[in-house]
Enzyme design. Structure first.
Site, PDB file in Angstrom:
ATOM      1  N   SER A  35     -20.289 124.997  -8.901  1.00  0.00           N
ATOM      2  CA  SER A  35     -20.902 125.422 -10.168  1.00  0.00           C
ATOM      3  C   SER A  35     -20.361 126.806 -10.511  1.00  0.00           C
ATOM      4  CB  SER A  35     -22.424 125.446 -10.047  1.00  0.00           C
ATOM      5  OG  SER A  35     -22.793 126.402  -9.085  1.00  0.00           O
ATOM      6  N   SER A 128     -19.285 133.043  13.634  1.00  0.00           N
ATOM      7  CA  SER A 128     -20.621 133.475  14.046  1.00  0.00           C
ATOM      8  C   SER A 128     -20.908 134.884  13.585  1.00  0.00           C
ATOM      9  CB  SER A 128     -20.761 133.418  15.569  1.00  0.00           C
ATOM     10  OG  SER A 128     -22.038 133.916  15.933  1.00  0.00           O
ATOM     11  N   LYS A 182     -17.620 127.016  19.211  1.00  0.00           N
ATOM     12  CA  LYS A 182     -18.732 127.552  18.418  1.00  0.00           C
ATOM     13  C   LYS A 182     -20.032 126.815  18.753  1.00  0.00           C
ATOM     14  CE  LYS A 182     -20.962 129.892  15.228  1.00  0.00           C
ATOM     15  NZ  LYS A 182     -22.179 129.204  14.916  1.00  0.00           N
ATOM     16  N   HIS A 185     -21.266 128.158  21.929  1.00  0.00           N
ATOM     17  CA  HIS A 185     -21.825 129.482  21.611  1.00  0.00           C
ATOM     18  C   HIS A 185     -23.281 129.334  21.158  1.00  0.00           C
ATOM     19  CE1 HIS A 185     -23.085 132.363  18.501  1.00  0.00           C
ATOM     20  NE2 HIS A 185     -22.384 133.279  19.147  1.00  0.00           N
ATOM     21  N   ASN A 186     -23.516 128.390  20.268  1.00  0.00           N
ATOM     22  CA  ASN A 186     -24.879 128.206  19.769  1.00  0.00           C
ATOM     23  C   ASN A 186     -25.815 127.693  20.857  1.00  0.00           C
ATOM     24  OD1 ASN A 186     -23.655 128.891  17.332  1.00  0.00           O
ATOM     25  ND2 ASN A 186     -24.954 127.513  16.162  1.00  0.00           N
ATOM     26  N   GLU A 189     -26.727 130.576  22.740  1.00  0.00           N
ATOM     27  CA  GLU A 189     -27.653 131.341  21.875  1.00  0.00           C
ATOM     28  C   GLU A 189     -29.083 130.796  22.026  1.00  0.00           C
ATOM     29  OE1 GLU A 189     -26.310 131.837  17.681  1.00  0.00           O
ATOM     30  OE2 GLU A 189     -28.193 130.886  17.091  1.00  0.00           O
TER      31      GLU A 189
HETATM   32  C1  6PG Z   1     -24.250 132.217  14.364  1.00  0.00           C
HETATM   33  C2  6PG Z   1     -25.443 131.303  14.453  1.00  0.00           C
HETATM   34  C3  6PG Z   1     -25.554 130.390  13.277  1.00  0.00           C
HETATM   35  C4  6PG Z   1     -26.683 129.394  13.401  1.00  0.00           C
HETATM   36  C5  6PG Z   1     -28.020 130.011  13.289  1.00  0.00           C
HETATM   37  C6  6PG Z   1     -29.157 129.025  13.132  1.00  0.00           C
HETATM   38  O1  6PG Z   1     -23.487 132.161  15.318  1.00  0.00           O
HETATM   39  O2  6PG Z   1     -24.119 132.965  13.412  1.00  0.00           O
HETATM   40  O3  6PG Z   1     -25.318 130.520  15.590  1.00  0.00           O
HETATM   41  O4  6PG Z   1     -24.337 129.698  13.168  1.00  0.00           O
HETATM   42  O5  6PG Z   1     -26.564 128.463  12.397  1.00  0.00           O
HETATM   43  O6  6PG Z   1     -28.258 130.821  14.375  1.00  0.00           O
HETATM   44  O7  6PG Z   1     -29.227 128.101  14.145  1.00  0.00           O
HETATM   45  P1  6PG Z   1     -30.572 127.255  14.335  1.00  0.00           P
HETATM   46  O8  6PG Z   1     -31.159 127.072  12.974  1.00  0.00           O
HETATM   47  O9  6PG Z   1     -30.167 125.950  14.924  1.00  0.00           O
HETATM   48  O10 6PG Z   1     -31.458 128.066  15.201  1.00  0.00           O
END
Ligand code: 6PG
Length: 479
Positions: A35, A128, A182, A185-186, A189
């Site tokens: 858009s 990230s 990645k 990584h999550n 996290e």
């Molecule tokens: C990053 C994060 C990002 C992720 C959020 C939300 O590296 O910047 O990992 O990519 O999407 O942290 O993740 P959730 O909603 O699954 O907690």
């Protein structure tokens, strides 16, 4: 003027990445959004930036110097396929399409294969650092071909976070390698966040300290070996007071954790690879448990322990929690890196694990000083089968294990859920064990299904005639 890089998709992440690109010397950035209004807004709001707005895919392609290079920043899923198709129509062989969303790596493998057939390069890149990282310097995990990296490398290096003088980007490996890394990584996290949450809960219930007081504990921890972005923001969240009620904000937030799927993917993938990422799995399941109010409503029906938690020495208890957190964190990272190694073997990627640790030192959500220890470990022993067996971690785990065991047993005794602490410790002890009861499982499998077993004292594969005279026979290996 011709742009050297383009961004498709100008929601918050896309606009911030476009602004980041435009702010770096040498970049002119073509911007396009489905858009028109988002494109107009971005360009109007940032007269300082060298944007070349495009309003059709044809204009977008025409505004890019060759090889054309475009980063797609749209919500992962079907939208990504639609944008890729549109770009493939207007791009030429040698051009580069980058997907900067949180795509599932198997989708990236599929897309890379399809796009490659047209002669265009397709790169799945994990990015990230959230909105702020996109603007000021994210950690970037690109996959894709070596050819695409020649053009893309300098552009991504120009916008990535810098840690100890090095840009937080490396060519992770071919096709889906970047999105795979990645994803892990999550997963890490998720584990890190769950461990921090368990530490907070134990301190609060064990010492009665207020969230603001616990914020001070985390701020203190952030000056030591636990120093990390997640510990830092934990202190910020705990210190926040809700304006409406005057309560600590954490006490008015509904205790049901959301998830967008990348943690679950990490675990699903690990299950397929046969790699135990139990700490990460517990973190994913802990979010699931929290988010089922209908199941949690049975709380009152389930008896708890008779004795409540009593802590005599609050400072000593907090130090135990800190050590339990550190040890469990080592396990989570160790499991994550083991999964990357297993994924690389399965998908034939050559991934430098030490380089991954380095690009996670800045920009990303799990950035931490601790990652230097991981890159050191792989620098010393690239073939390390289990990350936490590197000397530094062995020493740290040895130092922490007494506290770790006390915390897990205290939590269990007091009926405080600490699933990630407990499962990390069980994993640690599982790896340590000389003999595992897996031998009994093999016996059971052989009993009911003639699944056979190996012996410790002889080569070959064996089966006991359980329903016959129970003598042992040599058998075909059925695993
Ligand atoms: C990053 C994060 C990002 C992720 C959020 C939300 O590296 O910047 O990992 O990519 O999407 O942290 O993740 P959730 O909603 O699954 O907690």
């Amino acid at each position: 003027s011709q742009a050297n890089i383009g961004v498709v998709g100008l929601a918050v992440m896309g606009s911030n990445l476009a602004r980041n690109l435009a702010s770096r010397e040498g970049n002119t950035v073509a911007v396009f959004n489905r858009s028109r209004s988002k494109t107009d807004e971005l360009v109007a709001a940032h007269p300082e930036a060298e944007f070349v707005p495009a309003f059709t895919y044809d204009e977008f392609a025409a505004s890019l110097a060759k090889p054309r290079t475009a980063i797609i920043m749209v919500k992962a899923g079907a939208g990504t396929d639609a944008v890729i198709d549109a770009l493939v129509d207007v791009f030429e062989p040698g051009d580069i399409i980058v997907d900067g969303g949180n795509a599932l790596f198997t989708d990236t493998i599929r897309r890379e294969k399809a796009v490659r057939a047209t002669g265009i390069n397709f790169v799945g890149a994990g990015i990230s650092g959230g909105e702020e990282g996109a603007l000021t310097g994210p950690s970037i995990m690109p996959g894709g071909s070596d050819e695409s990296w020649v053009t893309l490398g300098p552009i991504l290096r120009s916008i990535a976070a810098v840690a100890e003088g090095e840009p937080c980007v490396t060519h992770v490996g071919h096709d889906g390698a970047g999105h795979f890394v990645k994803m892990v990584h999550n997963g890490i996290e998720y584990a890190d966040m769950q461990l921090i949450a368990e530490a907070y809960d134990l301190i609060r219930r064990g010492t009665g300290k207020s969230p603001a007081e616990i914020a001070d504990v985390f701020a203190e921890w952030n000056r030591g070996e636990l120093e990390s972005y997640l510990i830092e923001i934990t202190a910020e969240v705990l210190r926040q007071t809700d304006a409406a009620t005057g309560q600590p904000l954490v006490d008015v937030i509904v205790d049901q954790a959301g998830a967008k799927g990348t943690g679950a993917w990490t675990v699903q993938t690990a299950l397929n690879l046969g790699t135990p990422v139990s700490g990460i799995a517990e973190a994913v399941f802990a979010r699931s448990l929290s988010s089922h109010p209908e199941q949690r409503s049975v709380a009152g029906a389930l008896p708890g322990p008779v004795e409540a938690l009593t802590v005599d020495d609050a400072d000593a208890f907090i130090e135990d929690v800190r050590l339990a957190l550190y040890a469990s964190k080592i396990v989570a990272y160790s499991q994550g890196f083991d999964e990357i190694r297993a994924g690389a073997a399965e998908y034939d990627w050559s991934i430098d694990l030490g380089a991954i640790a380095k690009i996670w030192r800045g920009g990303c959500i799990i950035r931490a000083q601790f990652l230097n220890r991981i890159s050191d470990a792989y620098a010393a022993t690239p073939e390390l089968a289990v990350l936490m067996t590197a000397p530094y971690f062995v020493e740290a785990l040895g130092r922490a294990q007494g506290a770790w065991r006390r915390i897990v047993s205290t939590a269990a005794g007091a009926g405080i859920p600490a699933p990630a602490f407990a499962s990390s410790l069980a994993y640690y002890d599982g790896l340590r064990a000389d003999r595992l009861p897996a031998a009994l499982i093999q016996g059971q499998r052989d009993f009911f299904g003639a699944h056979t077993y190996k012996r410790i004292d002889r080569e070959g594969t064996f089966h006991t005639l359980w329903s016959g005279d129970r003598t042992e026979v040599e058998a075909e290996d059925t695993h």
